[in-house]
Write an enzyme that holds these catalytic residues in place. Structure first.
Site, PDB file in Angstrom:
ATOM      1  N   ASP A  92      57.766  84.089 -40.309  1.00  0.00           N
ATOM      2  CA  ASP A  92      57.520  84.889 -39.110  1.00  0.00           C
ATOM      3  C   ASP A  92      58.805  85.493 -38.556  1.00  0.00           C
ATOM      4  OD1 ASP A  92      58.597  82.476 -38.304  1.00  0.00           O
ATOM      5  OD2 ASP A  92      56.787  81.769 -37.311  1.00  0.00           O
TER       6      ASP A  92
ATOM      7  N   HIS B 242      50.840  74.879 -33.612  1.00  0.00           N
ATOM      8  CA  HIS B 242      50.914  76.162 -34.323  1.00  0.00           C
ATOM      9  C   HIS B 242      51.646  75.999 -35.655  1.00  0.00           C
ATOM     10  CE1 HIS B 242      54.875  77.626 -32.196  1.00  0.00           C
ATOM     11  NE2 HIS B 242      55.150  76.898 -33.255  1.00  0.00           N
TER      12      HIS B 242
HETATM   13  P1  PGA Z   1      60.799  73.324 -34.258  1.00  0.00           P
HETATM   14  O1  PGA Z   1      59.613  74.364 -34.237  1.00  0.00           O
HETATM   15  O2  PGA Z   1      61.134  73.084 -35.695  1.00  0.00           O
HETATM   16  O3  PGA Z   1      61.913  74.028 -33.526  1.00  0.00           O
HETATM   17  O4  PGA Z   1      60.328  72.103 -33.551  1.00  0.00           O
HETATM   18  C1  PGA Z   1      58.563  74.233 -35.125  1.00  0.00           C
HETATM   19  C2  PGA Z   1      57.584  75.334 -34.826  1.00  0.00           C
HETATM   20  O5  PGA Z   1      57.437  75.693 -33.649  1.00  0.00           O
HETATM   21  O6  PGA Z   1      56.948  75.837 -35.768  1.00  0.00           O
END
Ligand code: PGA
Length: 239
Positions: free
Chosen positions: A67, A138
């Site tokens: 993304d 998510h």
């Molecule tokens: P993080 O985020 O690795 O910073 O915890 C994961 C995500 O939101 O997909």
């Protein structure tokens, strides 16, 4: 889905790096699906070490990121383009044209999304997708919703995600939209979800145990036939 529980993020990084090392050595021209955020940073550090030692080479590898934020210049310090260059690409022998990120500033997001899907298809599909999981469940930027998404598209981020990520941005500068691979795009690959910390425990519980519901997108992983989840004890607390 196989679940492996570790003591800390360093052990997770070693295990994730082992999975990628095995793939790259068995199939030097493989296609990697990459993630951003805090979760994969140590895995990338380990892959860089192994590349510098000559254990692996990225010279025939292709990469696709999950993304990218919309309305953020590509060279902004918080763009995922910058993140990937800083945390992996600039320190390994991956040729410049071999890494793919969505253009969050594309004039026509639908065309950008369709072109990205085509590029993944032309590359032969993603062999292994590294995946962080949001505290709201998510995956990529596929937010809790009333239906599972399919292909790459433009999404409006939820308050939970804005809350989790706004610490990286100056006040009010956190983008509210992103381009993301859809759930179907992600599910086509072998997946390596990684997570640490108690704030991920609910999402990890849903991913492993179900029920499968778009209100927690990670729960779709429950149905995946070829996924290896790497988590610490805090993230595994609900299992
Ligand atoms: P993080 O985020 O690795 O910073 O915890 C994961 C995500 O939101 O997909």
């Amino acid at each position: 889905m196989e679940v492996r529980i570790f003591n800390n993020a360093d052990e997770i990084a070693q295990a994730a790096a082992d999975i990628f090392t095995n793939l790259i050595r068995a199939k030097p021209a493989c296609v990697l699906g990459l993630a951003t955020g805090a979760s994969p940073v140590e895995t990338y550090r380990e892959l860089i070490k192994r590349c510098k030692k000559g254990v692996i080479s990225f010279k025939d590898v292709k990469t696709f990121n999950l993304d990218e934020y919309c309305d953020l210049p590509r060279d902004d310090e918080n763009s995922y383009y910058t993140f990937m260059h800083k945390n992996l690409f600039d320190s390994v022998d991956l040729p410049a044209g071999s890494s793919h990120l969505l253009d969050g500033n594309a004039a026509d997001p639908e065309k950008e999304a369709a072109g990205y899907e085509k590029l993944i298809e032309l590359a032969g599909g993603i062999d292994i997708q590294l995946l962080g999981i949001g505290r709201n469940g998510h995956i990529g930027f596929n937010e809790p919703s009333d239906k599972f998404t399919e292909h790459t598209y433009k999404v409006k981020l939820t308050e939970s995600t804005i809350e989790a990520n706004k610490k990286y941005f100056d006040d009010g500068k956190m983008p509210h939209y992103a381009l993301t691979m859809g759930i179907s795009t992600i599910m086509q690959a072998k997946i390596v979800p990684i997570a640490t910390g108690s704030e991920k425990a609910d999402a990890i519980g849903a991913a492993v145990l179900g029920p499968v519901s778009p209100s927690c997108p990670a729960s779709v992983l429950h149905e995946h036939k070829d996924a290896v989840m790497l988590v610490d004890k805090a993230a595994a607390a609900k299992l």
